[in-house]
Scaffold this active site. Structure first.
Site, PDB file in Angstrom:
ATOM      1  N   SER A 145       3.546  -6.160   1.530  1.00  0.00           N
ATOM      2  CA  SER A 145       3.522  -4.703   1.394  1.00  0.00           C
ATOM      3  C   SER A 145       2.184  -4.173   1.869  1.00  0.00           C
ATOM      4  CB  SER A 145       3.736  -4.311  -0.072  1.00  0.00           C
ATOM      5  OG  SER A 145       3.603  -2.909  -0.223  1.00  0.00           O
ATOM      6  N   TYR A 158       3.281  -6.106  -9.084  1.00  0.00           N
ATOM      7  CA  TYR A 158       3.729  -6.025  -7.684  1.00  0.00           C
ATOM      8  C   TYR A 158       2.552  -6.300  -6.745  1.00  0.00           C
ATOM      9  CZ  TYR A 158       6.138  -3.987  -3.602  1.00  0.00           C
ATOM     10  OH  TYR A 158       6.725  -3.773  -2.375  1.00  0.00           O
TER      11      TYR A 158
END
Ligand SMILES: NC(=O)c1ccc[n+]([C@@H]2O[C@H](COP(=O)([O-])OP(=O)(O)OC[C@H]3O[C@@H](n4cnc5c(N)ncnc54)[C@H](OP(=O)(O)O)[C@@H]3O)[C@@H](O)[C@H]2O)c1
Length: 254
Positions: A145, A158
């Site tokens: 990401s 995350y």
């Protein structure tokens, strides 16, 4: 078809391909000639998605398993190869998000995010390497990401998992490169998928994203397909250990 991007005859497993970015990458690979195997946990959804690809002339298949189930993952890889032949590539894309202020962030939720977004990718890469190495090579792509090098509050698990996955990508690239297995990552910016539904529906947040992104908008899932085809195809034959940002320039804007 330009031979640089020709995936004809290549078998590729994409985890988390029942929707969103995983399906978009699978569709682009399928359009480039690959036989894609769509993974997720719901067979009915996967069947419908595979049928949509087959309707365009592809030979798409499905493999239903939970990526956090190590034994199930190994059984699935065995079954895929027994039925369809040797895997050329895997995309470890399945991922989840959990948002909470740190003071209320349960350890179980932290571990669930890490198990899905990081540990499962380690297992998939290890099992893929056992199969690809003796055959002379293959490709592994991890979906990381944009979040990680730059961060936002309330998503610590995350961020920790995705940064771990970036590091794992480098570790795998160095160890598996001599065996002909190229390992890279794709780092999406903000894309309008189910994972981000709460954010796309938040007008204030959406406006913030548009302002922070030089291209002035959210990414659309099909805009990730080209990166996956590049890294899986002959075009990416000397690319190893790279993290390819697909974020409209957001990560480089001050
Ligand atoms: N959207 C973004 O802006 C963005 C940005 C950066 C990175 N990413 C990353 O890109 C990847 C895909 O995100 P997305 O936005 O497409 O998410 P999404 O729309 O929520 O899709 C997630 C996919 O993962 C599957 N999945 C979740 N847990 C699974 C498990 N335990 N086993 C097997 N499959 C599982 C889901 O299928 P089932 O629920 O049916 O099993 C679904 O196919 C994720 O790794 C995410 O972190 C997304």
């Amino acid at each position: 078809m330009n031979p640089l991007f020709d995936m004809t005859g290549r078998l590729v497993l994409v985890t988390g391909a029942s929707r969103g970015l995983g399906f978009a990458m699978a569709e682009a690979l399928s359009d480039a000639g690959a036989h894609v195997v769509l993974n997720g946990r719901d067979p009915a959804t996967l069947d419908a998605k595979a049928e949509a690809l087959r309707a365009k002339g592809s030979t798409a298949s499905i493999s239903t398993f939970d990526v956090t189930d190590e034994a199930g993952t190994i059984t699935a890889l065995d079954a895929i190869e027994a039925e369809h032949g040797p895997l050329w590539g895997v995309i470890a894309n399945a991922g989840i998000q959990h948002r909470s202020p740190i003071e209320e962030f349960e350890t179980a939720d932290f571990e669930r995010v890490v198990a899905t977004n990081l540990t499962s990718c380690f297992v998939l890469a290890r099992e893929a390497a056992k199969r690809m190495g003796p055959r002379g090579g293959g490709r592994i792509i991890n979906t990381v990401s944009m979040l990680g090098t730059t961060v936002r509050p309330t998503v610590p698990a995350y961020i920790a998992a995705k940064e771990g996955l970036r590091a794992l990508t480098r570790a795998l690239a160095v160890e598996l490169g001599p065996k002909g297995i190229l390992v890279n990552a794709i780092a999406p910016g903000y894309f309008a998928t189910e994972m981000n539904q709460a954010l796309t529906e938040d007008a204030e947040f959406s406006a913030w994203i548009e302002g922070k992104t030089p291209l002035g908008r959210w990414g659309q899932p099909n805009e990730l397909g080209g990166a996956a085809v590049f890294l899986m195809s002959p075009a990416g034959g000397f690319v190893n250990g790279h993290v390819l940002a697909v974020d409209g320039g957001m990560s480089v804007q001050v």
